[in-house]
Design a protein around this motif. Structure first.
Motif, mmCIF file in Angstrom:
data_model
loop_
_atom_site.group_PDB
_atom_site.id
_atom_site.type_symbol
_atom_site.label_atom_id
_atom_site.label_comp_id
_atom_site.label_asym_id
_atom_site.label_seq_id
_atom_site.Cartn_x
_atom_site.Cartn_y
_atom_site.Cartn_z
ATOM 1 N N THR A 1 -18.727 -16.055 -21.424
ATOM 2 C CA THR A 1 -19.658 -16.094 -23.314
ATOM 3 C C THR A 1 -18.867 -16.171 -24.096
ATOM 4 O OG1 THR A 1 -21.569 -16.499 -21.788
ATOM 5 C CG2 THR A 1 -21.712 -16.031 -24.693
ATOM 6 N N ALA A 2 -18.315 -15.065 -24.329
ATOM 7 C CA ALA A 2 -17.542 -14.306 -25.062
ATOM 8 C C ALA A 2 -16.115 -15.578 -25.083
ATOM 9 C CB ALA A 2 -16.310 -13.053 -24.991
ATOM 10 N N LEU A 3 -15.611 -15.936 -24.392
ATOM 11 C CA LEU A 3 -14.396 -16.919 -24.516
ATOM 12 C C LEU A 3 -14.242 -18.132 -25.449
ATOM 13 C CD1 LEU A 3 -12.187 -16.206 -21.110
ATOM 14 C CD2 LEU A 3 -11.517 -15.282 -23.448
ATOM 15 N N GLU A 4 -15.849 -18.673 -24.425
ATOM 16 C CA GLU A 4 -16.145 -19.984 -25.215
ATOM 17 C C GLU A 4 -16.899 -19.751 -26.737
ATOM 18 O OE1 GLU A 4 -19.316 -20.425 -22.219
ATOM 19 O OE2 GLU A 4 -18.230 -21.149 -20.505
ATOM 20 N N THR A 5 -17.191 -18.814 -27.044
ATOM 21 C CA THR A 5 -17.185 -18.348 -28.164
ATOM 22 C C THR A 5 -16.389 -18.241 -29.716
ATOM 23 O OG1 THR A 5 -18.526 -16.421 -28.319
ATOM 24 C CG2 THR A 5 -20.160 -17.843 -27.556
ATOM 25 N N SER A 6 -15.564 -17.834 -29.347
ATOM 26 C CA SER A 6 -14.433 -17.160 -29.716
ATOM 27 C C SER A 6 -13.325 -18.457 -30.204
ATOM 28 C CB SER A 6 -13.050 -16.573 -28.695
ATOM 29 O OG SER A 6 -12.003 -15.552 -29.917
ATOM 30 N N ALA A 7 -12.939 -18.570 -31.678
ATOM 31 C CA ALA A 7 -11.958 -19.713 -31.895
ATOM 32 C C ALA A 7 -10.808 -19.175 -31.160
ATOM 33 C CB ALA A 7 -11.669 -19.486 -33.380
ATOM 34 N N LEU B 1 -8.246 -12.508 -23.313
ATOM 35 C CA LEU B 1 -8.938 -11.287 -23.558
ATOM 36 C C LEU B 1 -8.894 -10.145 -24.473
ATOM 37 C CD1 LEU B 1 -8.830 -11.701 -19.690
ATOM 38 C CD2 LEU B 1 -11.290 -12.144 -20.542
ATOM 39 N N ILE B 2 -7.609 -10.393 -24.936
ATOM 40 C CA ILE B 2 -7.637 -9.469 -26.130
ATOM 41 C C ILE B 2 -8.164 -10.221 -27.005
ATOM 42 C CG2 ILE B 2 -5.938 -8.422 -27.387
ATOM 43 C CD1 ILE B 2 -4.176 -8.278 -25.526
ATOM 44 N N LYS B 3 -8.408 -10.524 -27.613
ATOM 45 C CA LYS B 3 -9.713 -11.355 -28.604
ATOM 46 C C LYS B 3 -10.764 -10.496 -28.735
ATOM 47 C CE LYS B 3 -10.126 -15.298 -31.515
ATOM 48 N NZ LYS B 3 -9.509 -16.549 -32.642
ATOM 49 N N VAL B 4 -11.361 -11.005 -27.475
ATOM 50 C CA VAL B 4 -12.872 -10.466 -27.472
ATOM 51 C C VAL B 4 -12.962 -9.698 -26.856
ATOM 52 C CG1 VAL B 4 -13.538 -13.238 -27.085
ATOM 53 C CG2 VAL B 4 -13.031 -12.160 -25.182
ATOM 54 N N ARG B 5 -12.264 -8.521 -26.942
ATOM 55 C CA ARG B 5 -11.990 -7.177 -26.767
ATOM 56 C C ARG B 5 -13.763 -6.006 -27.033
ATOM 57 N NH1 ARG B 5 -8.678 -7.381 -30.507
ATOM 58 N NH2 ARG B 5 -8.545 -5.861 -32.240
ATOM 59 N N LEU C 1 -16.761 -7.537 -25.614
ATOM 60 C CA LEU C 1 -16.146 -7.262 -23.718
ATOM 61 C C LEU C 1 -16.354 -5.660 -23.688
ATOM 62 C CD1 LEU C 1 -14.243 -9.559 -22.006
ATOM 63 C CD2 LEU C 1 -17.046 -9.814 -22.028
ATOM 64 N N GLY C 2 -16.491 -4.916 -24.292
ATOM 65 C CA GLY C 2 -16.806 -2.996 -24.972
ATOM 66 C C GLY C 2 -15.394 -2.384 -25.086
ATOM 67 N N LEU C 3 -14.199 -2.863 -24.746
ATOM 68 C CA LEU C 3 -12.456 -2.456 -24.588
ATOM 69 C C LEU C 3 -12.359 -1.629 -25.349
ATOM 70 C CD1 LEU C 3 -12.718 -5.213 -21.632
ATOM 71 C CD2 LEU C 3 -13.399 -2.738 -21.175
ATOM 72 N N LYS C 4 -12.082 -0.546 -24.605
ATOM 73 C CA LYS C 4 -11.122 0.714 -25.567
ATOM 74 C C LYS C 4 -9.794 -0.058 -25.119
ATOM 75 C CE LYS C 4 -13.879 3.140 -28.191
ATOM 76 N NZ LYS C 4 -14.405 4.403 -28.575
ATOM 77 N N ARG C 5 -9.713 0.402 -24.201
ATOM 78 C CA ARG C 5 -8.240 0.174 -23.150
ATOM 79 C C ARG C 5 -8.772 -0.041 -21.955
ATOM 80 N NH1 ARG C 5 -6.970 2.866 -26.927
ATOM 81 N NH2 ARG C 5 -5.650 4.905 -27.230
ATOM 82 N N PHE D 1 3.617 -14.465 -26.153
ATOM 83 C CA PHE D 1 2.755 -13.239 -25.890
ATOM 84 C C PHE D 1 3.044 -12.484 -26.988
ATOM 85 C CE2 PHE D 1 0.791 -9.292 -24.487
ATOM 86 C CZ PHE D 1 -0.408 -10.298 -24.507
ATOM 87 N N HIS D 2 4.352 -11.855 -28.036
ATOM 88 C CA HIS D 2 4.495 -11.746 -28.611
ATOM 89 C C HIS D 2 3.427 -11.522 -29.861
ATOM 90 C CE1 HIS D 2 5.430 -7.645 -31.078
ATOM 91 N NE2 HIS D 2 6.359 -8.862 -31.935
ATOM 92 N N GLN D 3 3.841 -13.330 -30.022
ATOM 93 C CA GLN D 3 3.984 -13.840 -30.916
ATOM 94 C C GLN D 3 1.796 -13.338 -31.528
ATOM 95 O OE1 GLN D 3 5.535 -17.234 -30.859
ATOM 96 N NE2 GLN D 3 7.325 -17.040 -31.894
ATOM 97 N N SER D 4 1.449 -13.425 -30.347
ATOM 98 C CA SER D 4 0.251 -14.134 -31.043
ATOM 99 C C SER D 4 -0.977 -12.939 -30.639
ATOM 100 C CB SER D 4 -0.443 -14.884 -29.190
ATOM 101 O OG SER D 4 -0.245 -13.443 -28.037
ATOM 102 N N THR D 5 -0.240 -11.975 -30.099
ATOM 103 C CA THR D 5 -0.707 -10.385 -30.770
ATOM 104 C C THR D 5 -0.607 -9.684 -32.283
ATOM 105 O OG1 THR D 5 1.359 -9.117 -30.192
ATOM 106 C CG2 THR D 5 -0.503 -9.473 -28.247
ATOM 107 N N VAL D 6 0.757 -10.128 -32.266
ATOM 108 C CA VAL D 6 0.758 -10.127 -34.717
ATOM 109 C C VAL D 6 -0.491 -11.672 -34.881
ATOM 110 C CG1 VAL D 6 2.248 -11.046 -35.715
ATOM 111 C CG2 VAL D 6 3.458 -10.092 -34.335
ATOM 112 N N GLU D 7 -0.091 -12.713 -34.156
ATOM 113 C CA GLU D 7 -1.745 -13.065 -34.925
ATOM 114 C C GLU D 7 -3.314 -12.305 -35.099
ATOM 115 O OE1 GLU D 7 -4.181 -17.161 -33.370
ATOM 116 O OE2 GLU D 7 -2.233 -17.104 -32.845
#
Length: 464
Positions: free
Chosen positions: A277-283, A304-308, A311-315, A349-355
């Motif tokens: 659900t989290a992935l499907e509703t994320s742009a 997954l990091i985008k919807v952290r 999903l209630g995640l800090k680490r 991947f690094h570029q995605s974290t910048v995004e």
């Protein structure tokens, strides 16, 4: 459907969505330490991403000296395996970040055919201060000299040069550990309460369970590169599906194993639904990832990091991998394409974290079974020991060579024999530096990495 086939499918369905590993051993000290890491321990988000190179990457043909004198020594030692000096991409260290031996280094170009990118991605990350090179890292219990090793009196990890044993030791980092708990799993045990209300475990592996993530109290979540794995029994005939659902009903099981299995399957179903659900509703991400296996895995990690937050995640600790690095032959023919794929995927991947605005909160790092022999067997290299690795991220003190570079000379001071280079930096030091940045306290580092106290430098200094 026969009963045995039904049970086999049921077990595979459960294993596909939830880790059922049950660790053994006494971890009371670590358990007591968890009280210091409650729900309010962290206000920020951080993730570690282990990129494991299965087979034993030849790091000596990935990071190569460019200075004439050092290159000539390298070429003489590697013989038929030497990469031409003209095919090296120059690495430009930050001030004070040069290699310990004073040499200039480069990355193998690793381009060919329709690949014009090669290793230029990691070159760019290093030269702009977003990647560091960890020199000559390997499994150690304590520092070892050539004389100590060759005399037979050195204390070294068990079964050196064995694929399975060294893959395990890189991820467990404790000798004689019968429980097989990974250092990522031990971190998750320690910081478990720092992810209050999380829908999935702290540790996430792509495509299969990792040894790194095995913990005493927590499971790991396994997800495919294309998303959560669906439960195949929903596709079975009606009678089979109804039988499976009845088996999973809470309170209907009489045996403890039945209850444990039913609970695991229910958790896995709930996890899959929450993540889907989290992935499907994320742009969608705008960063373009390479169309290779590692690229697809790291794209899922980025999603997954985008919807952290949802999903209630800090680490989080992620595990991704690529294989094919066991080059006993065809090293010069086959390694370039693998290095190119690695570079393109880690750069994207690094570029995605910048995004996503989390470049300073996410660190990716490489690991592998072992390095390869400095000496050539004619067409490839054999199982070695120490090797070079990358750490990539906004919090990495990049543009630096970390640790002591080995002397590239057959039968030289770092050659244990047969061209197997003795590591000068331990996995414990490498991993502990990452764990400290992740939020693990100094006292707890000794519980997670009990051999750390054997080394003079506890913090390698490559994390800001």
């Amino acid at each position: 459907m026969r009963r045995r086939e039904f049970l086999s499918r049921a077990i595979l369905a459960g294993l596909g969505g939830a880790g059922l590993y049950s660790a053994r051993g006494n971890l009371r000290m670590l358990e007591s330490a968890t009280r210091a890491y409650g729900p309010n321990a962290f206000s920020d988000y951080k993730a570690l991403v282990c990129v494991f190179l299965f087979g034993g990457n030849d790091g000596l043909n990935m990071v190569i000296p460019r200075s004439n004198l050092h290159y000539q020594r390298y070429a003489a030692a590697r013989a038929t395996l030497a990469v031409p000096q003209a095919r090296l991409l120059a690495l430009t260290p930050q001030a004070g970040g040069g290699a310990s031996d004073g040499a200039d280094y480069g990355l193998q170009v690793s381009t060919g055919g329709d690949d014009s990118i090669g290793m230029s991605g990691l070159q760019g990350l290093f030269n702009t201060g977003k990647a560091a090179i960890l020199g000559n890292v390997g499994t150690l219990i304590r520092p070892v000299t050539k004389a100590q090793y060759q005399s037979g009196g050195a204390e070294v990890p068990p079964q050196l040069f064995s694929h399975n044993d060294q893959q395990s030791y890189w991820q467990v980092s404790r000798a004689n550990d019968g429980s097989g708990l990974g250092w990522g799993g031990r971190i998750a045990d320690l910081l478990h309460d720092a992810n209050p209300g999380a829908f999935i475990p702290m540790n996430v592996a792509l495509n299969f369970e990792s040894i790194l993530h095995r913990g005493q109290s927590g499971s790991q979540y396994v997800i495919g590169s294309d998303g959560p794995r669906r439960f195949s029994y929903f596709e079975w005939d009606g009678d089979t599906r109804e039988a499976m659902l009845a088996l999973m009903q809470q309170g209907t099981q009489t045996h403890v194993f039945e209850r444990s299995y039913a609970d695991a399957v229910r958790r896995a179903r709930e996890n899959a639904e929450a993540v889907s659900t989290a992935l499907e509703t994320s742009a969608p991400l705008t960063t373009a990832f390479p169309d290779n296996d590692l690229g697809r895995q790291l794209k899922m990690v980025a999603r997954l990091i985008k919807v952290r937050g949802v999903l209630g995640l800090k680490r989080q600790v992620y595990f991704v991998s690529m294989g094919g690095f066991d080059h006993h032959d065809r090293l010069l023919d086959e390694q370039p394409a693998l290095l190119s794929g690695l570079s393109q995927a880690m750069t994207a991947f690094h570029q995605s974290t910048v995004e996503l605005g989390v470049a300073n909160n996410v660190t990716a790092f490489t690991a592998s079974d072992f390095g390869r022999t400095l000496s050539s067997n004619g067409d490839g290299s054999d199982h070695g020991w120490g090797s070079h690795h990358f750490a990539v991220g906004g919090a990495v003190r990049g543009g630096r060579f970390v640790g002591t570079m080995p002397t590239l000379q057959n039968d030289g001071p770092d050659d244990a024999g047969w061209g197997q280079i003795i590591p000068t930096t331990s996995v414990d030091q490498y991993a502990a530096t990452l764990a400290r940045w992740f939020g693990v306290g100094e006292t707890e580092l000794d519980l997670i990495f009990p051999n750390l106290r054997n080394f003079p430098t506890r913090d390698l200094g490559f994390m800001a």
